[in-house]
Design a protein around this motif. Structure first.
Motif, PDB file in Angstrom:
ATOM      1  N   MET A 152       0.829  -1.194   0.000  1.00  0.00           N
ATOM      2  CA  MET A 152       0.000   0.000   0.000  1.00  0.00           C
ATOM      3  C   MET A 152       0.872   1.255   0.000  1.00  0.00           C
ATOM      4  N   GLY A 153       2.021   1.173   0.687  1.00  0.00           N
ATOM      5  CA  GLY A 153       2.917   2.327   0.806  1.00  0.00           C
ATOM      6  C   GLY A 153       3.462   2.800  -0.529  1.00  0.00           C
ATOM      7  N   HIS A 154       3.438   1.923  -1.523  1.00  0.00           N
ATOM      8  CA  HIS A 154       3.957   2.313  -2.838  1.00  0.00           C
ATOM      9  C   HIS A 154       2.849   2.370  -3.882  1.00  0.00           C
ATOM     10  N   THR A 155       1.615   2.580  -3.416  1.00  0.00           N
ATOM     11  CA  THR A 155       0.549   2.932  -4.353  1.00  0.00           C
ATOM     12  C   THR A 155       0.566   4.452  -4.517  1.00  0.00           C
ATOM     13  N   LEU A 163       9.488  12.597  -4.334  1.00  0.00           N
ATOM     14  CA  LEU A 163      10.200  11.380  -4.737  1.00  0.00           C
ATOM     15  C   LEU A 163      10.154  10.365  -3.596  1.00  0.00           C
ATOM     16  N   CYS A 164       9.857   9.116  -3.949  1.00  0.00           N
ATOM     17  CA  CYS A 164       9.799   8.032  -2.958  1.00  0.00           C
ATOM     18  C   CYS A 164      11.120   7.253  -2.987  1.00  0.00           C
ATOM     19  N   ALA A 165      11.411   6.528  -1.900  1.00  0.00           N
ATOM     20  CA  ALA A 165      12.626   5.698  -1.852  1.00  0.00           C
ATOM     21  C   ALA A 165      12.636   4.652  -2.960  1.00  0.00           C
ATOM     22  N   CYS A 166      11.454   4.306  -3.484  1.00  0.00           N
ATOM     23  CA  CYS A 166      11.368   3.280  -4.537  1.00  0.00           C
ATOM     24  C   CYS A 166      11.693   3.843  -5.909  1.00  0.00           C
ATOM     25  N   GLY A 167      11.807   5.167  -6.026  1.00  0.00           N
ATOM     26  CA  GLY A 167      12.126   5.775  -7.316  1.00  0.00           C
ATOM     27  C   GLY A 167      10.928   6.417  -7.997  1.00  0.00           C
ATOM     28  N   GLY A 170       5.208  10.400  -5.489  1.00  0.00           N
ATOM     29  CA  GLY A 170       3.845  10.518  -4.980  1.00  0.00           C
ATOM     30  C   GLY A 170       3.269   9.265  -4.357  1.00  0.00           C
ATOM     31  N   CYS A 171       4.136   8.290  -3.985  1.00  0.00           N
ATOM     32  CA  CYS A 171       3.643   7.102  -3.270  1.00  0.00           C
ATOM     33  C   CYS A 171       3.119   7.529  -1.891  1.00  0.00           C
ATOM     34  N   VAL A 172       2.287   6.674  -1.296  1.00  0.00           N
ATOM     35  CA  VAL A 172       1.795   6.938   0.061  1.00  0.00           C
ATOM     36  C   VAL A 172       2.980   7.126   1.017  1.00  0.00           C
TER      37      VAL A 172
HETATM   38 ZN   LIG Z   1       7.299   4.253  -3.508  1.00  0.00          ZN
END
Ligand SMILES: [Zn+2]
Length: 323
Positions: A152-155, A163-167, A170-172
């Motif tokens: 859910m954290g990367h929806t 920017l999210c740690a996943c690249g 706007g992720c949660v």
């Molecule tokens: Zn993410």
């Protein structure tokens, strides 16, 4: 294994933690493996000297884990960690070793040891520097079809957002995690906004929450913004999955009352069904949820093994683990 601390624990079959040790997470791969190997051997030896026999090692890791191969495939918040943690430990430890995503471990802990009403469908959300999540459906841990993620954290919740740690953007996790809250609080301080946070260095998530609870307008704005997105994300989960219960875990739940006060009304307002919203609660297992869940991997491994009869195990081996 967390991005801040490594927690070592020994759990008995009742889910009681009979030994616990917390050390800071090292920042290099070799140091991490050396510490894991050394501490596990030492704890097994210490247990043996107290008449406690360790029957297996469970590990919860922050990232995507292939449970079959034991490989840590991807860990955006712990990029240096080797993917072969289980394989390396198996070279020197002659016991069953299981590794899985840490939030999936927490979900097993919730199902096994924080589930008085026997809920069969539980969605767990870990709220820390990152945001993890896991689903128990029909009393089974949902593993997905390919790489086993239920993130859910990367929806996406805020198009073109931070920017999210996943690249991705706007992720949660990028707008609602403790990292996001600290980032936004620092930005407000740097802009010169009038806030008690100016004097709170180094800033932590707890300090920002405490300032919001104390009525600091800037802290309220920062935390409310993060929890608004989190509330929407949780609403999306309830509307998508219709779980019996949503369980919140992790560092952010230290501010339990404030957290629930902000999130529950958002879910109530936007809930799809005409019925009640699912129970939304903070885990009763506290900081032990991760280690209890990791140990549950081994417990499930033993009891699901065709060669072990759980009844026989209980009747004939009551002294294997200390009460
Ligand atoms: Zn993410």
């Amino acid at each position: 294994m967390g991005t801040t601390n490594l927690r070592f624990a020994v759990m008995n079959l009742k889910g009681q933690v009979v030994y616990k040790e917390i050390i800071p997470t090292p920042t290099t791969d070799r140091t991490l493996m050396n510490i894991l190997d050394t501490r596990i051997h030492q704890i097994i030896a210490d247990c043996a000297s107290r008449g406690i026999i360790v029957v297996g090692i469970g590990i919860g890791a922050p990232g995507i884990v292939n449970r079959a191969t034991g490989q840590l495939i991807y860990s955006p918040n712990m990029k240096y960690a080797t993917s072969e943690i289980r394989t390396e430990l198996m070279r020197s430890i002659d016991l069953p070793i299981e590794i899985h995503n840490i939030t999936k471990c927490m979900a097993l802990a919730e199902q096994n040891f924080d589930n008085d009403d026997g809920a069969t469908d539980i969605f767990c959300i870990s709220l820390g520097f990152g945001i993890g999540s896991a689903l128990i459906t029909h009393s089974e841990l949902y593993e997905g079809a390919n790489n086993g993620y239920t993130e859910m954290g990367h929806t996406l919740i805020k198009p073109n957002g931070p920017l999210c740690a996943c690249g991705n953007h706007g992720c949660v996790e990028a707008v609602s995690s403790i990292s996001a809250i600290i980032r936004d609080a620092k930005t407000a301080v740097d802009r010169g906004e009038e806030t008690i946070l100016k004097t709170q260095t180094p800033l932590t998530g707890k300090k920002v929450f405490d300032a919001a609870i104390a009525g600091d307008p800037v802290a309220i704005q920062v935390v409310s913004n993060a929890l608004q997105y989190l509330g929407i994300a949780i609403t999306n989960i309830t509307n998508l999955l219709d779980p019996q219960r949503i369980v919140l875990l992790g560092g952010m739940t230290n501010s339990k009352d404030y957290l629930l006060e902000k999130i529950v009304p958002i879910v109530q307002e936007n809930h799809f069904s005409v019925g009640d919203i699912p129970q939304i609660q903070v885990s009763k297992l506290g900081e032990d949820a991760g280690v209890i869940g990791a140990a549950s991997l081994i417990m499930n491994h033993i009891f699901q093994s065709a060669s072990v009869d759980p009844v026989d195990w209980q009747l004939t081996r009551p002294v294997m683990l200390a009460d």
